[in-house]
Design an enzyme around this catalytic site. Structure first.
Site, PDB file in Angstrom:
ATOM      1  N   PHE A 197       0.840  -1.197   0.000  1.00 13.73           N
ATOM      2  CA  PHE A 197       0.000   0.000   0.000  1.00 13.73           C
ATOM      3  C   PHE A 197       0.872   1.244   0.000  1.00 13.73           C
ATOM      4  O   PHE A 197       2.067   1.205   0.315  1.00 13.73           O
ATOM      5  CB  PHE A 197      -0.927   0.010   1.227  1.00 13.73           C
ATOM      6  CG  PHE A 197      -0.199   0.074   2.542  1.00 13.73           C
ATOM      7  CD1 PHE A 197       0.056   1.286   3.163  1.00 13.73           C
ATOM      8  CD2 PHE A 197       0.242  -1.082   3.164  1.00 13.73           C
ATOM      9  CE1 PHE A 197       0.732   1.352   4.368  1.00 13.73           C
ATOM     10  CE2 PHE A 197       0.908  -1.032   4.374  1.00 13.73           C
ATOM     11  CZ  PHE A 197       1.163   0.189   4.975  1.00 13.73           C
ATOM     12  N   CYS A 198       0.260   2.374  -0.384  1.00  5.98           N
ATOM     13  CA  CYS A 198       0.929   3.676  -0.379  1.00  5.98           C
ATOM     14  C   CYS A 198      -0.136   4.749  -0.186  1.00  5.98           C
ATOM     15  O   CYS A 198      -1.301   4.434   0.060  1.00  5.98           O
ATOM     16  CB  CYS A 198       1.725   3.895  -1.669  1.00  5.98           C
ATOM     17  SG  CYS A 198       0.705   3.861  -3.163  1.00  5.98           S
ATOM     18  N   THR A 199       0.221   6.008  -0.339  1.00  6.56           N
ATOM     19  CA  THR A 199      -0.704   7.093  -0.021  1.00  6.56           C
ATOM     20  C   THR A 199      -1.922   7.110  -0.942  1.00  6.56           C
ATOM     21  O   THR A 199      -3.062   7.104  -0.478  1.00  6.56           O
ATOM     22  CB  THR A 199       0.015   8.452  -0.103  1.00  6.56           C
ATOM     23  OG1 THR A 199       1.165   8.429   0.722  1.00  6.56           O
ATOM     24  CG2 THR A 199      -0.917   9.574   0.348  1.00  6.56           C
ATOM     25  N   ILE A 226      -4.097   4.643   0.806  1.00  3.65           N
ATOM     26  CA  ILE A 226      -4.507   4.963   2.176  1.00  3.65           C
ATOM     27  C   ILE A 226      -5.620   6.011   2.185  1.00  3.65           C
ATOM     28  O   ILE A 226      -6.540   5.948   3.002  1.00  3.65           O
ATOM     29  CB  ILE A 226      -3.300   5.480   2.983  1.00  3.65           C
ATOM     30  CG1 ILE A 226      -2.178   4.443   2.998  1.00  3.65           C
ATOM     31  CG2 ILE A 226      -3.707   5.837   4.404  1.00  3.65           C
ATOM     32  CD1 ILE A 226      -0.830   5.013   3.412  1.00  3.65           C
TER      33      ILE A 226
END
Length: 356
Positions: A197-199, A226
Site C-alpha cells: 500500500f501507499c498514499t 490509504i
C-alpha cells in the site's frame, strides 16, 4: 463528494464553509506521446482557474495533487479526463481550510513515480486490486505479508498494523530492499501472499508490477491507497494506526480525510510527533530532532530571524515571504531539474528522429 454533486444537507455545507478548498490527488498510467504539447494547455487551465499544486507528466502517464475551489477543480479535471487514456482517471478528494500550495507547476518527468527500473509497465502486469472495503480481511489473514511502500518519514506518521517498514528514503531504494529480502520471503519453498500500500495507490501499483516481474505471482495492493481507505472505512473498523502524511501544508490527514494534528518543521519540512515537539532539540521554526545535527549555528540563527520576521508580519496581518523561502528554494531546484529533464527529453527525441 464529487465535484458535480450538490451538498445534500446542512452538515455538508458547514464542512465546505469550514474547509472551502477542494484537494484532488490523481494519477493514471497511460501512454503519452507529445509531452510539451500536453503541458502548456494543462498549465493554462490550472492558472485560469486559480488551481495550485503539482502535476507530473511522463510517457507513462500523469500524477499529482492540486487544490482550489470546487468549480476550479472540476474545470481542471474535465480537461484532464479529455487527455489520452484519462477518462477513467483515479481521483481522491479531500478538503482543506486554507490553500495548501503556494503555486501551480506542471512538470515533465521520465517517470510519474520514480523507481528507476526500466521496462516496467503497470498497465499490462500489475497486482490484484483490493477495494478498501475488502482490505481488512486480507490483512487479517495470517499468510499475508504486508509491506508499506512509502518512505521512512511518511511511515513515521502512521501505518497499518503489522506492516513491514522498508525504511527507504526514496522510492528508488525499494527494488534493492525487496531483492535483499526476496530469499527470506521464498524460504522453504513458500509462495507468500504479498499485500502493499501507499498514499494514493500509484507507488504500490508500480511496486506490484516490479514484484511480479521478480517472479512472485500472489501480489495485491490497496486500490485508491490509504486516502481511499481513510475516506471509506469508519475509524472504529479501521486497522490504520496514526495519521497519513500528505505532500502539502496540511502535513497529515486523519479518518474522513480531515486535516491531521501533526505539525511540520519549518527548517527541514519533516512531520513532527508529540515526542518530537517535546524534544530539547525542537525550537519552533528553527530546528527539530530530525535536522538539529545537520544544521550549524549560523543556519539556526537565520531560521530564528526568519521566524521573528514571520511573527512580526503576522501581527501586522501580512504574509512574510521569508516564511516560505525554503519552499521557494526547493521550487527553484525542482524547476532546474525539470528543465534539465526537458532538455534530455528533446535530445532523445532528436536522436530518435535521426535513427529513423
Amino acid at each position: 463528494m464529487t465535484q458535480t454533486q450538490t451538498a445534500p444537507d446542512a452538515q455538508t455545507s458547514q464542512t465546505e464553509q469550514d474547509l472551502p478548498f477542494c484537494v484532488a490527488a490523481l494519477y493514471r498510467f497511460t501512454p503519452f506521446e507529445d509531452l510539451p504539447a500536453l503541458r502548456q494547455p494543462l498549465q493554462a487551465m490550472c492558472d485560469a482557474n486559480q488551481v495550485k499544486g503539482t502535476l507530473l507528466l511522463a510517457h507513462e502517464g500523469i500524477n499529482g495533487t492540486i487544490a482550489g475551489t470546487d468549480a476550479g477543480i472540476a474545470a481542471v479535471l474535465a480537461h484532464v479526463r479529455a487527455m489520452p487514456g484519462c477518462a477513467e482517471i483515479e481521483v481522491k478528494f479531500s478538503r482543506a481550510p486554507t490553500m495548501p500550495f503556494l503555486r501551480m507547476k506542471v512538470r515533465l518527468k521520465k517517470e510519474i513515480v520514480t523507481m528507476g527500473v526500466p521496462g516496467l509497465d503497470p498497465r499490462s502486469d500489475v497486482g490484484h486490486y483490493v477495494p478498501a472495503e475488502e482490505w481488512n480481511a486480507l490483512l487479517e489473514d495470517p499468510d499475508t505479508i504486508l509491506i508499506d511502500t512509502r518512505n521512512d518519514y511518511e511511515v513515521a506518521t502512521g501505518t497499518f498494523r503489522g506492516a513491514i517498514d522498508p525504511k527507504t528514503r526514496t522510492f528508488r531504494e525499494f527494488p534493492d530492499w525487496f531483492r535483499a529480502r526476496k530469499a527470506d520471503l521464498l524460504a522453504n519453498g513458500r509462495k507468500p501472499r504479498i499485500a502493499m500500500f501507499c498514499t494514493g495507490g500509484i507507488r504500490c501499483e508500480k511496486a506490484t508490477a516490479f514484484v511480479r516481474a521478480e517472479g512472485l505471482e500472489d501480489v495485491y495492493h490497496l486500490q485508491g491507497g490509504i486516502l481511499k481507505y481513510l475516506e471509506n472505512i469508519p475509524a472504529e473498523q479501521s486497522l490504520w494506526e496514526g495519521e497519513c502524511f500528505v505532500f502539502d501544508q496540511r502535513v497529515t490527514v486523519k479518518h474522513g480525510l480531515e486535516p491531521g494534528s501533526l505539525e511540520q518543521c519549518h527548517a527541514c519540512r519533516m512531520p513532527l510527533t508529540a515526542e518530537d515537539l517535546a524534544s530539547p532539540q525542537y525550537h519552533h521554526g528553527i530546528s527539530c530532532p530530525h535536522c538539529y545535527a545537520e544544521r550549524n549555528e549560523k543556519q539556526r540563527a537565520r531560521y530564528a530571524e526568519r521566524e521573528r520576521q514571520s511573527l512580526l508580519a503576522a501581527e501586522r496581518g501580512e504574509v512574510h515571504l521569508g516564511a516560505h523561502m525554503d519552499a521557494i528554494r526547493e521550487r527553484k531546484r525542482r524547476e532546474h531539474e525539470a528543465e534539465v529533464e526537458r532538455q534530455e527529453w528533446l535530445r532523445e527525441q532528436a536522436l530518435a528522429r535521426l535513427q529513423d
